[in-house]
Design a protein around this motif. Structure first.
Motif, PDB file in Angstrom:
ATOM      1  N   ARG A 171       0.837  -1.194   0.000  1.00 16.47           N
ATOM      2  CA  ARG A 171       0.000   0.000   0.000  1.00 16.47           C
ATOM      3  C   ARG A 171       0.873   1.246   0.000  1.00 16.47           C
ATOM      4  N   LYS A 172       0.427   2.262  -0.766  1.00 17.56           N
ATOM      5  CA  LYS A 172       1.110   3.544  -0.829  1.00 17.56           C
ATOM      6  C   LYS A 172       0.152   4.647  -0.395  1.00 17.56           C
ATOM      7  N   GLY A 173       0.678   5.669   0.267  1.00 20.62           N
ATOM      8  CA  GLY A 173      -0.147   6.793   0.699  1.00 20.62           C
ATOM      9  C   GLY A 173      -0.257   6.866   2.206  1.00 20.62           C
ATOM     10  N   ASP A 174      -0.922   7.932   2.697  1.00  9.60           N
ATOM     11  CA  ASP A 174      -1.102   8.127   4.126  1.00  9.60           C
ATOM     12  C   ASP A 174      -2.096   7.132   4.677  1.00  9.60           C
ATOM     13  N   GLU A 175      -2.028   6.941   5.993  1.00 10.14           N
ATOM     14  CA  GLU A 175      -2.942   6.013   6.651  1.00 10.14           C
ATOM     15  C   GLU A 175      -4.391   6.482   6.570  1.00 10.14           C
ATOM     16  N   ALA A 176      -4.602   7.801   6.529  1.00  3.86           N
ATOM     17  CA  ALA A 176      -5.966   8.331   6.598  1.00  3.86           C
ATOM     18  C   ALA A 176      -6.684   8.291   5.254  1.00  3.86           C
ATOM     19  N   ASP A 177      -5.941   8.361   4.154  1.00  7.57           N
ATOM     20  CA  ASP A 177      -6.610   8.445   2.856  1.00  7.57           C
ATOM     21  C   ASP A 177      -6.769   7.066   2.240  1.00  7.57           C
ATOM     22  N   GLY A 178      -7.492   7.044   1.126  1.00 15.31           N
ATOM     23  CA  GLY A 178      -7.695   5.800   0.399  1.00 15.31           C
ATOM     24  C   GLY A 178      -8.972   5.090   0.798  1.00 15.31           C
ATOM     25  N   PRO A 179      -9.601   4.404  -0.158  1.00 15.64           N
ATOM     26  CA  PRO A 179     -10.835   3.660   0.147  1.00 15.64           C
ATOM     27  C   PRO A 179     -10.544   2.393   0.949  1.00 15.64           C
ATOM     28  N   VAL A 180     -11.600   1.862   1.547  1.00 14.72           N
ATOM     29  CA  VAL A 180     -11.504   0.616   2.308  1.00 14.72           C
ATOM     30  C   VAL A 180     -12.256  -0.464   1.540  1.00 14.72           C
ATOM     31  N   VAL A 181     -11.570  -1.540   1.207  1.00 11.17           N
ATOM     32  CA  VAL A 181     -12.161  -2.646   0.458  1.00 11.17           C
ATOM     33  C   VAL A 181     -12.132  -3.884   1.354  1.00 11.17           C
ATOM     34  N   ARG A 182     -13.308  -4.351   1.730  1.00  9.96           N
ATOM     35  CA  ARG A 182     -13.419  -5.561   2.545  1.00  9.96           C
ATOM     36  C   ARG A 182     -13.872  -6.715   1.642  1.00  9.96           C
ATOM     37  N   ILE A 183     -13.148  -7.808   1.694  1.00 12.50           N
ATOM     38  CA  ILE A 183     -13.416  -8.957   0.826  1.00 12.50           C
ATOM     39  C   ILE A 183     -13.837 -10.132   1.693  1.00 12.50           C
ATOM     40  N   THR A 184     -14.989 -10.691   1.371  1.00 10.07           N
ATOM     41  CA  THR A 184     -15.503 -11.846   2.090  1.00 10.07           C
ATOM     42  C   THR A 184     -15.726 -12.978   1.088  1.00 10.07           C
ATOM     43  N   GLY A 185     -16.367 -14.050   1.539  1.00  7.72           N
ATOM     44  CA  GLY A 185     -16.681 -15.151   0.639  1.00  7.72           C
ATOM     45  C   GLY A 185     -15.777 -16.352   0.854  1.00  7.72           C
ATOM     46  N   ARG A 186     -15.918 -17.330  -0.029  1.00  3.68           N
ATOM     47  CA  ARG A 186     -15.177 -18.576   0.097  1.00  3.68           C
ATOM     48  C   ARG A 186     -14.639 -19.001  -1.257  1.00  3.68           C
ATOM     49  N   SER A 187     -13.432 -19.552  -1.235  1.00  4.73           N
ATOM     50  CA  SER A 187     -12.798 -20.090  -2.438  1.00  4.73           C
ATOM     51  C   SER A 187     -12.685 -21.597  -2.293  1.00  4.73           C
ATOM     52  N   VAL A 188     -13.421 -22.340  -3.129  1.00  6.00           N
ATOM     53  CA  VAL A 188     -13.430 -23.801  -3.103  1.00  6.00           C
ATOM     54  C   VAL A 188     -12.783 -24.305  -4.393  1.00  6.00           C
ATOM     55  N   PHE A 189     -11.611 -24.892  -4.273  1.00  2.04           N
ATOM     56  CA  PHE A 189     -10.859 -25.329  -5.445  1.00  2.04           C
ATOM     57  C   PHE A 189     -10.695 -24.167  -6.434  1.00  2.04           C
ATOM     58  N   GLY A 190     -10.558 -22.970  -5.913  1.00  2.00           N
ATOM     59  CA  GLY A 190     -10.416 -21.788  -6.760  1.00  2.00           C
ATOM     60  C   GLY A 190      -9.371 -20.848  -6.194  1.00  2.00           C
ATOM     61  N   HIS A 191      -9.368 -19.628  -6.714  1.00  2.00           N
ATOM     62  CA  HIS A 191      -8.364 -18.637  -6.322  1.00  2.00           C
ATOM     63  C   HIS A 191      -8.992 -17.251  -6.310  1.00  2.00           C
ATOM     64  N   VAL A 192      -8.817 -16.534  -5.213  1.00  2.00           N
ATOM     65  CA  VAL A 192      -9.210 -15.126  -5.098  1.00  2.00           C
ATOM     66  C   VAL A 192      -7.940 -14.327  -4.872  1.00  2.00           C
ATOM     67  N   ARG A 193      -7.606 -13.463  -5.819  1.00  2.00           N
ATOM     68  CA  ARG A 193      -6.343 -12.729  -5.749  1.00  2.00           C
ATOM     69  C   ARG A 193      -6.594 -11.225  -5.790  1.00  2.00           C
ATOM     70  N   VAL A 194      -5.873 -10.504  -4.927  1.00  2.00           N
ATOM     71  CA  VAL A 194      -5.952  -9.042  -4.856  1.00  2.00           C
ATOM     72  C   VAL A 194      -4.606  -8.486  -5.288  1.00  2.00           C
ATOM     73  N   THR A 195      -4.614  -7.560  -6.249  1.00  2.00           N
ATOM     74  CA  THR A 195      -3.394  -6.959  -6.771  1.00  2.00           C
ATOM     75  C   THR A 195      -3.505  -5.452  -6.695  1.00  2.00           C
ATOM     76  N   ARG A 196      -2.458  -4.791  -6.245  1.00  2.00           N
ATOM     77  CA  ARG A 196      -2.439  -3.326  -6.166  1.00  2.00           C
ATOM     78  C   ARG A 196      -1.803  -2.748  -7.418  1.00  2.00           C
ATOM     79  N   GLY A 197      -2.342  -1.599  -7.842  1.00  2.00           N
ATOM     80  CA  GLY A 197      -1.765  -0.884  -8.968  1.00  2.00           C
ATOM     81  C   GLY A 197      -1.825  -1.697 -10.231  1.00  2.00           C
ATOM     82  N   SER A 198      -0.700  -1.746 -10.958  1.00  2.00           N
ATOM     83  CA  SER A 198      -0.644  -2.481 -12.210  1.00  2.00           C
ATOM     84  C   SER A 198      -0.718  -3.970 -11.951  1.00  2.00           C
ATOM     85  N   LYS A 199      -1.359  -4.669 -12.881  1.00  2.00           N
ATOM     86  CA  LYS A 199      -1.471  -6.121 -12.777  1.00  2.00           C
ATOM     87  C   LYS A 199      -0.105  -6.778 -12.802  1.00  2.00           C
ATOM     88  N   TRP A 200       0.881  -6.116 -13.449  1.00  2.00           N
ATOM     89  CA  TRP A 200       2.208  -6.698 -13.585  1.00  2.00           C
ATOM     90  C   TRP A 200       3.220  -6.027 -12.664  1.00  2.00           C
TER      91      TRP A 200
END
Length: 271
Positions: A171-200
């Protein structure tokens, strides 16, 4: 005997001269953000105006700073529910790939279901109608990729059963700024991936060690993004081609569309 009544709660963004200096709470910010989201949904604000005002809402420290942000917008009637901004319908991928990207209004709650498919949720240029949003990511033999801004706060509280959940990037930036993204749910034989900025960005930083920084690094990431899109499109094209040829029957070759007796260079035993 005087009748003392409790003070009325202020309207979203409303403030009197006596309480303009009072510090604003997160609930009050969310009320004003909801009013701005309603204005965006019905066309009173355009995308740029909404983004500027929403940024000012979460930067405000006192009630007085919120007043100008909604002064030209009508106040909701008592008991009236605000319009839910954005498309709150579930994002579903069944033996397919679905991508949501660009300047799209992110609803407070998003449900993503990938079953034998892939979903890409790109939040890097999206319009956050609330400072905090929830994404319910459910993957069954599928993949869900969530691209978040560099300054986003990400909290993944989901679970995995014979699956995987991962985050990459810092994460880049101050602690106070930026949105909050909460991720819930379940991954069954799958993949849930979170990437910041550019995909690469994670690949360049990990393998190059920061050697390609600045403008050159940005250009390299753009090239990698372009290459990735090209490869994805090529793979989809090859998959459709395989499906068409395989549908011609078991006696035909998958690439030439000819039976064994028509294949060049093959001795059929007729000579």
């Amino acid at each position: 005997m005087s009748d003392r009544s409790s003070p009325k709660p202020a309207e979203p963004g409303g403030s009197t001269g006596s309480d303009a200096h009072i510090r604003v709470s997160d609930d009050e910010r969310d009320q004003v953000a909801a009013l701005l989201g309603d204005a965006l949904a019905v066309g009173r604000l355009d995308v740029t105006e909404h983004a500027e005002r929403l940024e000012a809402v979460y930067a405000a420290r006192t009630r007085g700073e919120l007043v100008p942000l909604t002064a030209d917008l009508p106040s909701p009637a008592p008991g009236e529910s605000l319009v839910s901004p954005g498309d709150s319908a579930p994002i579903e991928a069944l033996f397919a790939k679905v991508r949501r990207a660009g300047q799209w209004p992110v609803p407070p709650h998003t449900t993503a279901r990938a079953r034998f498919g892939a979903i890409v949720i790109d939040l890097r240029q999206a319009m956050f109608t609330r400072r905090e949003v929830v994404i319910d990511a459910r993957s069954l033999f599928g993949k869900i990729e969530i691209l978040v801004p560099d300054n986003a706060h990400v909290y993944d509280t989901g679970s995995a059963v014979f699956g995987k959940r991962s985050q990459s990037g810092r994460r880049k930036g101050d602690e106070a700024d930026g949105p909050v993204v909460r991720i819930t749910g379940r991954s069954v034989f799958g993949h849930v991936r979170v990437t910041r900025g550019s995909k690469w960005a994670w690949w360049v930083g990990h393998h190059m060690g920061g050697a390609f920084g600045g403008h050159l690094g940005e250009r390299m990431e753009e090239r990698m993004e372009h290459l990735g899109r090209h490869m994805e499109a090529r793979m989809e094209f090859m998959g459709r081609r395989m499906e068409r040829h395989m549908g011609r029957g078991p006696g035909r070759g998958p690439w030439t569309g000819r039976g064994p007796e028509e294949s060049p260079g093959r001795d059929t035993g007729d000579a």
